[in-house]
Design a protein around this motif. Sequence first.
Motif, PDB file in Angstrom:
ATOM      1  N   ILE A 181       0.848  -1.186   0.000  1.00 42.61           N
ATOM      2  CA  ILE A 181       0.000   0.000   0.000  1.00 42.61           C
ATOM      3  C   ILE A 181       0.883   1.235   0.000  1.00 42.61           C
ATOM      4  O   ILE A 181       1.825   1.322   0.789  1.00 42.61           O
TER       5      ILE A 181
ATOM      6  N   VAL B 214       0.443   7.071   3.079  1.00 42.78           N
ATOM      7  CA  VAL B 214      -0.638   8.047   3.149  1.00 42.78           C
ATOM      8  C   VAL B 214      -0.045   9.416   3.448  1.00 42.78           C
ATOM      9  O   VAL B 214       0.800   9.546   4.330  1.00 42.78           O
TER      10      VAL B 214
ATOM     11  N   GLN C 149      -4.209  13.529   3.015  1.00 37.54           N
ATOM     12  CA  GLN C 149      -5.163  12.426   3.046  1.00 37.54           C
ATOM     13  C   GLN C 149      -5.582  12.121   4.487  1.00 37.54           C
ATOM     14  O   GLN C 149      -6.759  11.896   4.759  1.00 37.54           O
ATOM     15  N   GLN C 150      -4.625  12.141   5.412  1.00 41.72           N
ATOM     16  CA  GLN C 150      -4.949  11.902   6.817  1.00 41.72           C
ATOM     17  C   GLN C 150      -5.904  12.968   7.339  1.00 41.72           C
ATOM     18  O   GLN C 150      -6.819  12.665   8.102  1.00 41.72           O
TER      19      GLN C 150
ATOM     20  N   ASP D 115      -3.740   3.568   9.177  1.00 43.27           N
ATOM     21  CA  ASP D 115      -3.724   4.154   7.831  1.00 43.27           C
ATOM     22  C   ASP D 115      -3.941   3.091   6.756  1.00 43.27           C
ATOM     23  O   ASP D 115      -4.714   3.289   5.818  1.00 43.27           O
ATOM     24  N   ASP D 116      -3.272   1.951   6.895  1.00 46.89           N
ATOM     25  CA  ASP D 116      -3.411   0.870   5.914  1.00 46.89           C
ATOM     26  C   ASP D 116      -4.843   0.336   5.866  1.00 46.89           C
ATOM     27  O   ASP D 116      -5.395   0.109   4.785  1.00 46.89           O
TER      28      ASP D 116
ATOM     29  N   HIS E 104      -7.131   2.914   4.253  1.00 46.44           N
ATOM     30  CA  HIS E 104      -6.838   2.952   2.823  1.00 46.44           C
ATOM     31  C   HIS E 104      -7.516   1.780   2.115  1.00 46.44           C
ATOM     32  O   HIS E 104      -8.126   1.942   1.057  1.00 46.44           O
ATOM     33  N   ARG E 105      -7.436   0.596   2.689  1.00 42.30           N
ATOM     34  CA  ARG E 105      -8.084  -0.583   2.092  1.00 42.30           C
ATOM     35  C   ARG E 105      -9.603  -0.447   2.082  1.00 42.30           C
ATOM     36  O   ARG E 105     -10.265  -0.852   1.136  1.00 42.30           O
TER      37      ARG E 105
ATOM     38  N   ALA F 148     -10.533   2.448  -0.551  1.00 46.68           N
ATOM     39  CA  ALA F 148      -9.936   2.388  -1.888  1.00 46.68           C
ATOM     40  C   ALA F 148     -10.991   2.046  -2.939  1.00 46.68           C
ATOM     41  O   ALA F 148     -11.793   1.137  -2.773  1.00 46.68           O
TER      42      ALA F 148
ATOM     43  N   LEU G 218      -9.142   9.520  -0.281  1.00 47.88           N
ATOM     44  CA  LEU G 218      -8.945   9.653   1.162  1.00 47.88           C
ATOM     45  C   LEU G 218      -9.109  11.090   1.637  1.00 47.88           C
ATOM     46  O   LEU G 218      -9.674  11.329   2.699  1.00 47.88           O
TER      47      LEU G 218
END
Length: 120
Positions: A2, A5, A9-10, A55-56, A59-60, A63, A68
């Motif tokens: 991935i 980020v 985005q955060q 974060d991962d 993101h998943r 997505a 994000l």
Amino acid sequence: MIPSVTAAQQAGYMPLVRCGLCRQRVREVHLEGGRRAHDCGNGCRRQPIDGQWLDDQIHRALAGKIALHRAAEAVEAISVGAVDPISLRVLWRQVFPAGPQPTATARPATVFLPTSRRLS
């Protein structure tokens, strides 16, 4: 793998993240060694949530549905319980269709045909 980020985005999704145990907004804390983590501050968690893991998982979850940095437009809240992939819950806004967005370069679905007779 991935991609990492970005801070922009955060900023789009972190205000939406809540503790799944007490429903309080999580806040960023820094652990020894400069590691980033998140905790609700109520003491209901035994240990903070690893920042990279969170974060991962976000993101998943988002997505292909929404960018994000625009998460607040489509997501009501993101709650995280225990630290495992199944504990992350995304509460989508009711007006947002949770699916792939159409491409901006696609041809329009409506086609206008010329009339068969001349207008005077």
